[in-house]
Write a protein that holds these residues in place. Sequence first.
Motif, mmCIF file in Angstrom:
data_model
loop_
_atom_site.group_PDB
_atom_site.id
_atom_site.type_symbol
_atom_site.label_atom_id
_atom_site.label_comp_id
_atom_site.label_asym_id
_atom_site.label_seq_id
_atom_site.Cartn_x
_atom_site.Cartn_y
_atom_site.Cartn_z
ATOM 1 N N ALA A 272 -18.082 -53.676 -21.826
ATOM 2 C CA ALA A 272 -18.872 -54.908 -21.783
ATOM 3 C C ALA A 272 -18.752 -55.739 -23.045
ATOM 4 O O ALA A 272 -19.245 -56.880 -23.086
ATOM 5 C CB ALA A 272 -20.338 -54.564 -21.516
ATOM 6 N N LEU A 273 -18.114 -55.220 -24.088
ATOM 7 C CA LEU A 273 -17.937 -56.001 -25.313
ATOM 8 C C LEU A 273 -17.121 -57.265 -25.066
ATOM 9 O O LEU A 273 -17.202 -58.222 -25.841
ATOM 10 C CB LEU A 273 -17.244 -55.143 -26.382
ATOM 11 C CG LEU A 273 -18.083 -54.008 -26.986
ATOM 12 C CD1 LEU A 273 -17.243 -53.178 -27.933
ATOM 13 C CD2 LEU A 273 -19.314 -54.567 -27.700
ATOM 14 N N ALA A 274 -16.350 -57.300 -24.000
ATOM 15 C CA ALA A 274 -15.577 -58.502 -23.668
ATOM 16 C C ALA A 274 -16.472 -59.660 -23.246
ATOM 17 O O ALA A 274 -16.026 -60.817 -23.235
ATOM 18 C CB ALA A 274 -14.577 -58.188 -22.554
ATOM 19 N N LEU A 275 -17.738 -59.373 -22.930
ATOM 20 C CA LEU A 275 -18.632 -60.399 -22.388
ATOM 21 C C LEU A 275 -19.699 -60.847 -23.382
ATOM 22 O O LEU A 275 -20.529 -61.692 -23.043
ATOM 23 C CB LEU A 275 -19.312 -59.872 -21.115
ATOM 24 C CG LEU A 275 -18.375 -59.368 -20.006
ATOM 25 C CD1 LEU A 275 -19.184 -58.765 -18.864
ATOM 26 C CD2 LEU A 275 -17.490 -60.498 -19.492
ATOM 27 N N VAL A 276 -19.720 -60.309 -24.586
ATOM 28 C CA VAL A 276 -20.741 -60.675 -25.582
ATOM 29 C C VAL A 276 -20.157 -61.710 -26.531
ATOM 30 O O VAL A 276 -18.926 -61.881 -26.605
ATOM 31 C CB VAL A 276 -21.218 -59.425 -26.364
ATOM 32 C CG1 VAL A 276 -21.756 -58.368 -25.402
ATOM 33 C CG2 VAL A 276 -20.102 -58.852 -27.225
ATOM 34 N N PRO A 277 -21.006 -62.438 -27.264
ATOM 35 C CA PRO A 277 -20.491 -63.412 -28.238
ATOM 36 C C PRO A 277 -19.510 -62.769 -29.215
ATOM 37 O O PRO A 277 -19.711 -61.646 -29.668
ATOM 38 C CB PRO A 277 -21.749 -63.906 -28.940
ATOM 39 C CG PRO A 277 -22.842 -63.706 -27.938
ATOM 40 C CD PRO A 277 -22.481 -62.464 -27.190
ATOM 41 N N LEU A 278 -18.447 -63.480 -29.520
ATOM 42 C CA LEU A 278 -17.371 -62.933 -30.337
ATOM 43 C C LEU A 278 -17.859 -62.446 -31.696
ATOM 44 O O LEU A 278 -17.421 -61.398 -32.189
ATOM 45 C CB LEU A 278 -16.286 -64.000 -30.519
ATOM 46 C CG LEU A 278 -15.041 -63.588 -31.301
ATOM 47 C CD1 LEU A 278 -14.322 -62.437 -30.606
ATOM 48 C CD2 LEU A 278 -14.098 -64.779 -31.461
ATOM 49 N N VAL A 320 -14.043 -62.872 -23.649
ATOM 50 C CA VAL A 320 -14.061 -64.027 -22.739
ATOM 51 C C VAL A 320 -15.426 -64.704 -22.698
ATOM 52 O O VAL A 320 -15.734 -65.420 -21.758
ATOM 53 C CB VAL A 320 -13.655 -63.583 -21.310
ATOM 54 C CG1 VAL A 320 -12.224 -63.106 -21.275
ATOM 55 C CG2 VAL A 320 -14.597 -62.484 -20.788
ATOM 56 N N PHE A 321 -16.234 -64.493 -23.743
ATOM 57 C CA PHE A 321 -17.598 -65.032 -23.723
ATOM 58 C C PHE A 321 -17.615 -66.551 -23.592
ATOM 59 O O PHE A 321 -18.435 -67.113 -22.869
ATOM 60 C CB PHE A 321 -18.341 -64.596 -24.995
ATOM 61 C CG PHE A 321 -19.729 -65.147 -25.082
ATOM 62 C CD1 PHE A 321 -20.772 -64.595 -24.344
ATOM 63 C CD2 PHE A 321 -20.008 -66.247 -25.900
ATOM 64 C CE1 PHE A 321 -22.052 -65.117 -24.419
ATOM 65 C CE2 PHE A 321 -21.290 -66.775 -25.975
ATOM 66 C CZ PHE A 321 -22.313 -66.208 -25.231
ATOM 67 N N ASN A 322 -16.715 -67.229 -24.284
ATOM 68 C CA ASN A 322 -16.721 -68.696 -24.282
ATOM 69 C C ASN A 322 -15.814 -69.302 -23.218
ATOM 70 O O ASN A 322 -15.580 -70.512 -23.218
ATOM 71 C CB ASN A 322 -16.288 -69.214 -25.660
ATOM 72 C CG ASN A 322 -17.340 -68.953 -26.717
ATOM 73 O OD1 ASN A 322 -18.526 -69.116 -26.461
ATOM 74 N ND2 ASN A 322 -16.905 -68.540 -27.909
ATOM 75 N N ILE A 323 -15.283 -68.487 -22.324
ATOM 76 C CA ILE A 323 -14.418 -68.995 -21.262
ATOM 77 C C ILE A 323 -15.269 -69.223 -20.012
ATOM 78 O O ILE A 323 -15.890 -68.291 -19.496
ATOM 79 C CB ILE A 323 -13.272 -68.010 -20.959
ATOM 80 C CG1 ILE A 323 -12.424 -67.813 -22.220
ATOM 81 C CG2 ILE A 323 -12.421 -68.512 -19.809
ATOM 82 C CD1 ILE A 323 -11.300 -66.816 -22.040
ATOM 83 N N SER A 324 -15.314 -70.455 -19.544
ATOM 84 C CA SER A 324 -16.184 -70.788 -18.403
ATOM 85 C C SER A 324 -15.654 -70.242 -17.091
ATOM 86 O O SER A 324 -16.418 -69.815 -16.227
ATOM 87 C CB SER A 324 -16.363 -72.305 -18.302
ATOM 88 O OG SER A 324 -15.101 -72.948 -18.183
ATOM 89 N N GLU A 325 -14.334 -70.268 -16.893
ATOM 90 C CA GLU A 325 -13.736 -69.733 -15.674
ATOM 91 C C GLU A 325 -12.864 -68.533 -16.052
ATOM 92 O O GLU A 325 -11.731 -68.702 -16.515
ATOM 93 C CB GLU A 325 -12.895 -70.775 -14.936
ATOM 94 C CG GLU A 325 -13.711 -71.868 -14.272
ATOM 95 C CD GLU A 325 -13.838 -73.082 -15.171
ATOM 96 O OE1 GLU A 325 -13.099 -73.134 -16.172
ATOM 97 O OE2 GLU A 325 -14.676 -73.968 -14.887
ATOM 98 N N ILE A 326 -13.385 -67.335 -15.828
ATOM 99 C CA ILE A 326 -12.667 -66.128 -16.226
ATOM 100 C C ILE A 326 -11.552 -65.800 -15.242
ATOM 101 O O ILE A 326 -10.487 -65.320 -15.609
ATOM 102 C CB ILE A 326 -13.652 -64.935 -16.345
ATOM 103 C CG1 ILE A 326 -14.701 -65.267 -17.417
ATOM 104 C CG2 ILE A 326 -12.921 -63.657 -16.696
ATOM 105 C CD1 ILE A 326 -15.780 -64.208 -17.528
ATOM 106 N N THR A 327 -11.778 -66.062 -13.951
ATOM 107 C CA THR A 327 -10.763 -65.807 -12.929
ATOM 108 C C THR A 327 -10.622 -67.054 -12.063
ATOM 109 O O THR A 327 -11.438 -67.971 -12.121
ATOM 110 C CB THR A 327 -11.137 -64.601 -12.028
ATOM 111 O OG1 THR A 327 -12.203 -65.003 -11.145
ATOM 112 C CG2 THR A 327 -11.574 -63.414 -12.855
#
Length: 334
Positions: A272-278, A320-327
């Motif tokens: 889940a670290l991929a989803l938290v603020p950098l 990917v926290f700041n990416i609005s469209e991940i997929t």
Amino acid sequence: MQSNDCPAIDKTSSSSSSSSSSSSFSSFSSSSVTVTITKTTTNKRKSMLTVNGYEFHFKDYNKAKTIKFLRCASRNCGILLHRSFNDEFVRFSGQMTDHSHLPNTAALEIRTLREKLRQRAEHERLPLQEIAELELRAGLINSHAFLLGHNLLHNRRKLMPPLPQSCDFNIPDEYRKDYLNRDRLLLHDSYDPQFQLHESVYKRPEGRILVWSSDVQLKLLFDSEKLYMDGTFCTAPPNFNQAIYRNVQSNGLSSTYLEDVRIRGIIRQMMALALVPLERVSSLFDRLGEELDENEHNQLDDLFEYFKSQWMRHTTIWNVFNISEITNNFSEGM
């Protein structure tokens, strides 16, 4: 173009007697009945009959080949039907005319509709979904028949040319324009001279490149603010979570991951670290496993070392926290 084929129906009077036990479902209300016979086909397009709502399959001939024997489609029902070689109703076999089950009143409608859909798929070039929608609007599909679940692609393939075995094949004119045969559809063919670009700015690629699109689709593409790319590859690197779990497996922790709730929770927190603020990734990683005892922590030492050396040096690549469209999954479903 819709098919005009309809099931053949004839009505024949019969004097067969009707005697049944209380557990049977009576097929006829009296000893003198009118038998309604409808010719239809099975799923494999073999001839069959529907008699007063009950389905009958061909079984055999008599020795003289003058009488056809047909059995009830239900394996647990013993009703036999005699029919002449000219498909005229003769009688039911013996004294038994009561089926051990209820008739399926929707079966004939479903079979008739399925055959109509098959014929349209074989003889028309409309998209299969549009054919089904047209039948629905025409009121030919009821709540039972709409759930046919029959794959019409097999029938549609009869219209299609065989799959090419090499790059050297001809594209028929009907595949160069839309299904209305009105607007262009084939935009580029690297093998066709009419599509060749100026050699000074164009180098012919290896293999053959084909590009199809309608002008409507191109307008939608050019008017869009964002474009999503997709591709098919022989191999692709594993994604972030897959890579972590593969390391879990290589360290022999698969069973521990499934059985130990605390260890599984730590591994999932790592993913889940991929989803938290950098800016919080480093501090949160350092705090992982604080609640584990010494034995549990020792089991995860190799995993922590792998994650630190493999992923913590380049957090901007996988966070990917700041990416609005991940997929682009949502755009594929539109």
